[in-house]
Design an enzyme around this catalytic site. Structure first.
Site, short mmCIF file in Angstrom:
data_model
loop_
_atom_site.label_atom_id
_atom_site.label_comp_id
_atom_site.label_asym_id
_atom_site.label_seq_id
_atom_site.Cartn_x
_atom_site.Cartn_y
_atom_site.Cartn_z
N ARG A 1 4.46 -1.71 2.50
CA ARG A 1 3.50 -2.81 2.56
C ARG A 1 2.66 -2.93 1.29
NH1 ARG A 1 -0.72 -0.22 0.87
NH2 ARG A 1 -1.79 1.25 2.20
N ASP B 1 -4.57 4.82 7.62
CA ASP B 1 -5.72 4.59 8.51
C ASP B 1 -5.50 5.30 9.85
OD1 ASP B 1 -6.55 2.88 6.50
OD2 ASP B 1 -5.90 1.06 7.54
#
Length: 341
Positions: free
Chosen positions: A129, A296
């Site tokens: 990503r 995250d």
């Protein structure tokens, strides 16, 4: 046992606009894979183009909010986590409130009258990503909001704090208020290096907060950039993690622990002058859907055990578990219940 409000996060709430794109799209907007940047003028048309050209998903995100939501999911205790940041008064803001409240997080957003809710384009190619954040309202957070009695009560109540480095670009003053509170009250304050550009262009505010950090999270690219910016003549991630852990501290109550992830390579933990490596859960390439939110999620999983005072091995294991779940799904999303023991 984790109590209500034990973990507080502050950051830039962004609505992720996530789509699988192609190489020509990346080239058109000069986007590198596996990177995180702030949108410039040349990037602004891409948000609409993504929505019209590709199948997009909207997911309440932003680095800190992702980690807090994952910690909340792992803990399964309603209201164990709280979160602050700035959104706009618009449909994306409403979407964000609905999404986070449903996730069980106690959100206290500052709502800006003028700016729209921040968005983040998540461009996925081959499972990797790239993030292009248009902060908008997220950039408008003010420490006055933090100082309001009902919000400062969240700070007083929390024993653990987590703030992604991205928030250094928005409200260093808020970060320092929380950091100093944590040091004065023997609480745990943690941050993330977050992106190479933070280490490069926000070096001064990052250095000011660093003495207060009990845990420093990051990935190998960020660690190497941090080392380069500070003139450390090494690319060795273990060495860098160790040097970060030995940076002077503002409070002697806790030692500093550095936690560096390296994708499929082992997690590096530096503490007490020593480095330990922990293998991650390897995933066959065909099961990889999207690496967005992996870092995250790792932090969220890690924090879910840390707030329960579990040993570091358990924290890393939970971090790896959460990251493994997230990369098999689109965006930073997860099943209803964790299957972690």
């Amino acid at each position: 046992m984790a109590s209500e409000g034990i973990l507080l996060g502050m950051g830039n709430p962004l609505l992720d606009i996530s789509a699988v794109v192609d190489d020509s799209f990346l080239q058109k907007y000069d986007i590198k894979l596996n990177n995180a940047i702030l949108a410039e003028d040349k990037h602004l048309p891409m948000y609409d183009e993504m929505a019209s050209k590709y199948t997009v998903e909207y997911i309440a995100g932003g680095a800190t909010q992702n980690s807090i939501k994952v910690a909340q999911w792992m803990l399964q205790i309603p209201g164990a986590t709280s979160y602050m940041g700035c959104i706009g008064k618009d449909k994306f803001g409403e979407e964000m409130k609905k999404n986070s409240t449903k996730a069980g997080v106690n959100v206290h957003y500052y709502e800006d009258e003028a700016a729209p809710t921040g968005t983040c384009a998540v461009c996925v190619v081959g499972g990797e990503r790239s993030l292009i954040a248009n902060l908008s309202a997220a950039n408008c957070y003010k420490s006055e909001h933090l100082k309001r009695p009902e919000n400062w009560a969240l700070v007083e109540n929390a024993k653990y704090f987590y703030i992604a480095g991205f928030f250094l670009t928005v409200s260093p003053e808020s970060i320092m208020l929380v950091a100093e509170h944590a040091a004065a009250n023997n609480k745990i304050f943690s941050m993330n290096l977050s992106a190479p550009f933070i280490c490069e262009f926000f070096k001064d505010v990052q250095e000011k907060a660093l003495p207060y950090m009990d845990y420093v999270f990051g990935n190998e690219t960020e660690a190497r950039t941090f080392a380069k910016v500070h003139g450390w003549e090494t690319e060795n991630v273990e060495e860098i993690a160790l040097k970060i852990s030995q940076w002077p501290k503002a409070s002697g109550a806790h030692k500093r622990i550095t936690v560096i992830t390296q994708g499929a390579d082992p997690v590096v933990i530096a503490e007490d002058g020593k480095v330990k490596l922990f293998p991650v859960i390897l995933l066959p390439k065909e099961k990889l859907v999207d690496t967005n939110g992996a870092g995250d999620a790792f932090v969220g999983g890690f924090l879910s055990q840390l707030v329960q005072e579990k040993p570091i091995e358990d924290c890393v294991k939970a971090g790896c578990y959460a990251a493994n779940v997230i990369i098999q799904r689109s965006g930073c999303t997860y099943p209803e219940k964790p299957d972690f023991s």
